[in-house]
Design an enzyme around this catalytic site. Structure first.
Site, PDB file in Angstrom:
ATOM      1  N   LYS A 120      38.487  -0.328  45.034  1.00  0.00           N
ATOM      2  CA  LYS A 120      39.274  -1.509  44.793  1.00  0.00           C
ATOM      3  C   LYS A 120      40.388  -1.387  43.738  1.00  0.00           C
ATOM      4  CE  LYS A 120      38.155  -6.348  43.066  1.00  0.00           C
ATOM      5  NZ  LYS A 120      36.992  -7.131  42.802  1.00  0.00           N
ATOM      6  N   ARG A 143      42.134 -16.207  42.677  1.00  0.00           N
ATOM      7  CA  ARG A 143      41.617 -16.529  41.298  1.00  0.00           C
ATOM      8  C   ARG A 143      41.795 -18.076  41.175  1.00  0.00           C
ATOM      9  NH1 ARG A 143      43.630 -11.012  38.137  1.00  0.00           N
ATOM     10  NH2 ARG A 143      42.272  -9.810  39.540  1.00  0.00           N
ATOM     11  N   GLU A 159      35.225   7.616  44.546  1.00  0.00           N
ATOM     12  CA  GLU A 159      34.399   6.412  44.329  1.00  0.00           C
ATOM     13  C   GLU A 159      33.495   6.298  45.618  1.00  0.00           C
ATOM     14  OE1 GLU A 159      34.198   4.154  41.986  1.00  0.00           O
ATOM     15  OE2 GLU A 159      35.938   4.516  40.750  1.00  0.00           O
ATOM     16  N   TYR A 219      40.493 -13.824  55.822  1.00  0.00           N
ATOM     17  CA  TYR A 219      40.744 -15.432  55.753  1.00  0.00           C
ATOM     18  C   TYR A 219      41.411 -15.921  56.962  1.00  0.00           C
ATOM     19  CZ  TYR A 219      39.982 -14.484  50.769  1.00  0.00           C
ATOM     20  OH  TYR A 219      39.521 -14.002  49.651  1.00  0.00           O
ATOM     21  N   LYS A 235      39.725  -2.506  49.420  1.00  0.00           N
ATOM     22  CA  LYS A 235      40.394  -3.293  49.131  1.00  0.00           C
ATOM     23  C   LYS A 235      41.332  -3.281  48.164  1.00  0.00           C
ATOM     24  CE  LYS A 235      39.264  -7.507  46.618  1.00  0.00           C
ATOM     25  NZ  LYS A 235      38.417  -8.244  45.937  1.00  0.00           N
ATOM     26  N   SER A 246      43.445 -12.067  49.324  1.00  0.00           N
ATOM     27  CA  SER A 246      44.105 -13.522  49.477  1.00  0.00           C
ATOM     28  C   SER A 246      45.635 -13.488  49.565  1.00  0.00           C
ATOM     29  CB  SER A 246      43.299 -14.359  48.316  1.00  0.00           C
ATOM     30  OG  SER A 246      43.697 -13.511  47.017  1.00  0.00           O
ATOM     31  N   ARG A 259      42.300  -6.114  34.578  1.00  0.00           N
ATOM     32  CA  ARG A 259      41.189  -5.377  35.192  1.00  0.00           C
ATOM     33  C   ARG A 259      41.598  -3.898  35.264  1.00  0.00           C
ATOM     34  NH1 ARG A 259      38.542  -9.721  35.890  1.00  0.00           N
ATOM     35  NH2 ARG A 259      38.834 -11.200  37.725  1.00  0.00           N
TER      36      ARG A 259
HETATM   37  C1  PBG Z   1      35.785 -10.417  42.214  1.00  0.00           C
HETATM   38  C2  PBG Z   1      36.468 -10.573  43.535  1.00  0.00           C
HETATM   39  C3  PBG Z   1      37.951 -10.552  43.496  1.00  0.00           C
HETATM   40  C4  PBG Z   1      38.049 -10.626  44.944  1.00  0.00           C
HETATM   41  C5  PBG Z   1      36.998 -10.554  45.652  1.00  0.00           C
HETATM   42  N1  PBG Z   1      35.895 -10.265  44.660  1.00  0.00           N
HETATM   43  C6  PBG Z   1      38.990 -10.666  42.422  1.00  0.00           C
HETATM   44  C7  PBG Z   1      39.188  -9.822  41.301  1.00  0.00           C
HETATM   45  O1  PBG Z   1      38.849  -8.579  41.609  1.00  0.00           O
HETATM   46  O2  PBG Z   1      39.894 -10.251  40.667  1.00  0.00           O
HETATM   47  C8  PBG Z   1      39.429 -10.948  45.432  1.00  0.00           C
HETATM   48  C9  PBG Z   1      39.643 -11.239  46.857  1.00  0.00           C
HETATM   49  C10 PBG Z   1      41.146 -11.903  47.472  1.00  0.00           C
HETATM   50  O3  PBG Z   1      41.991 -11.706  46.684  1.00  0.00           O
HETATM   51  O4  PBG Z   1      40.901 -12.145  48.245  1.00  0.00           O
HETATM   52  N2  PBG Z   1      34.665 -11.054  42.251  1.00  0.00           N
END
Ligand code: PBG
Length: 327
Positions: free
Chosen positions: A197, A207, A236, A316, A251, A277, A220
């Site tokens: 990720k 968010r 990982e 989505y 991701k 997203s 992060r």
């Molecule tokens: C963390 C999480 C995130 C997403 C999925 N799980 C947000 C992040 O790491 O800030 C993002 C998924 C997306 O953007 O569609 N709970």
């Protein structure tokens, strides 16, 4: 002129031929729909930065899953929005927390006809918006967070989840969760690990969807992966497989097709990819302006994600595209 011996266009001449030689097939069976459920809502609430997407009430969540299942999508990933947040993200692991309530409800309605997955992370539940708990200096405390993840895993398993989806990028999270699940007798609950990720600007609409803002304009970068790095993705993934991940995920997806291909080459477990997203909203925004054909681009990108090596895709677009896909 000598006739050409190889004419690749022979394989593209008719739709039936193209179908026959297609190397990548996209089906509703490949799709997992991410869904948001908010505590205390009576009706779904539109998310402006994710056009066509909603924060669901428990009832509208069930309706949406019925529709998905009717159209052949039988896997969902649930994200919970609590009405109360605190420093430890207490609602994430309480029996009456929104995610647990939603898992129980969905399982009660659909039983084993729907694969119920749930996000296992603290950011939706903490008042500071980080994926873990903080130490005295305000940094995310990896090992203290693992204890919270174990509590979340036990709570989700007790509610009936099929797969937990740890997405917080803490070191050792898969091993910790596997141990917690096994110790509680939940040996059949699986782990879909967000193994790879990246710190991405593409999570913005998400968010908004879950009302998360990182305190003090934080980020992060100390726990999600650096965009510049490719090899570390394999570290990982290898660690997560050793620790018991049943499915590994990369991701975001479209911006990281090289990583999906690398991972698919080295692991012997199923590979998932998350079209996040921002990847969704960029397509929707350009389509709204009439600049691209949104459905065509969405199908093209999902096909590319599979072609790169993903076995399944969180997207989505699941509900919008399902009627256009084969079962
Ligand atoms: C963390 C999480 C995130 C997403 C999925 N799980 C947000 C992040 O790491 O800030 C993002 C998924 C997306 O953007 O569609 N709970």
């Amino acid at each position: 002129m000598e006739p050409l011996t190889r004419r690749p266009r022979r394989l593209r001449r008719t739709a039936a031929i193209r179908r026959l030689v297609s190397e990548t097939r996209l089906s509703t069976a490949d799709l997992i729909a991410p869904l948001f459920v908010a505590e205390g809502l009576d009706a779904p609430n539109a998310i402006s930065s994710l056009p066509g997407y909603f924060q669901h009430s428990l009832d509208s969540l069930v309706d949406e899953i019925s529709l998905l299942a009717t159209n052949g999508v039988s896997a969902v990933m649930l994200f919970g929005l609590p009405s109360k947040k605190d420093a430890l993200g207490s609602e994430a692991s309480s029996e009456e927390g929104i995610l647990q309530v939603a898992i129980r409800r969905v399982k009660q309605e659909f039983g084993d006809d729907v694969v119920v997955m749930a996000d296992l992370c603290l950011d939706e539940f903490t008042d500071h918006g980080h994926c873990g708990v903080l130490d005295g200096l305000g940094n995310v405390d990896n090992d203290a967070t693992l204890v919270r993840y174990q509590e979340m895993a036990r709570a989700q398993a007790a509610a009936g989840v099929d797969f937990v989806g740890p997405s917080g990028m803490m070191d050792g999270q898969v091993a910790a969760i596997r141990e917690a699940l096994d110790d509680a007798g939940n040996i059949d609950v699986g782990i879909l690990a967000y193994s790879v990720k990246y710190v991405s600007g593409l999570y913005g609409p998400f968010r908004d969807a879950v009302n998360v803002e990182i305190a003090g304009g934080g980020d992060r970068k100390s726990y999600q992966q650096d965009v510049a790095n490719r090899r570390e993705a394999l570290v990982e993934v290898q660690l997560d497989v050793e620790q018991g991940a049943d499915i590994v995920m990369v991701k975001p997806a479209v911006t990281y097709l090289d990583i999906i291909a690398d991972v698919a080459h080295v692991v012997d477990v199923p590979v998932a990819a998350y079209q996040v997203s921002g990847e969704y909203s960029m397509i929707m925004a350009a389509a709204e302006r009439g600049w691209i054909d949104g459905d065509a681009v969405a199908l093209e990108q999902l096909t590319a994600i599979k072609r790169a090596g993903a076995d399944m895709i969180l997207t989505y677009f699941a509900s919008a595209l399902a009627p256009m896909l084969n079962g």
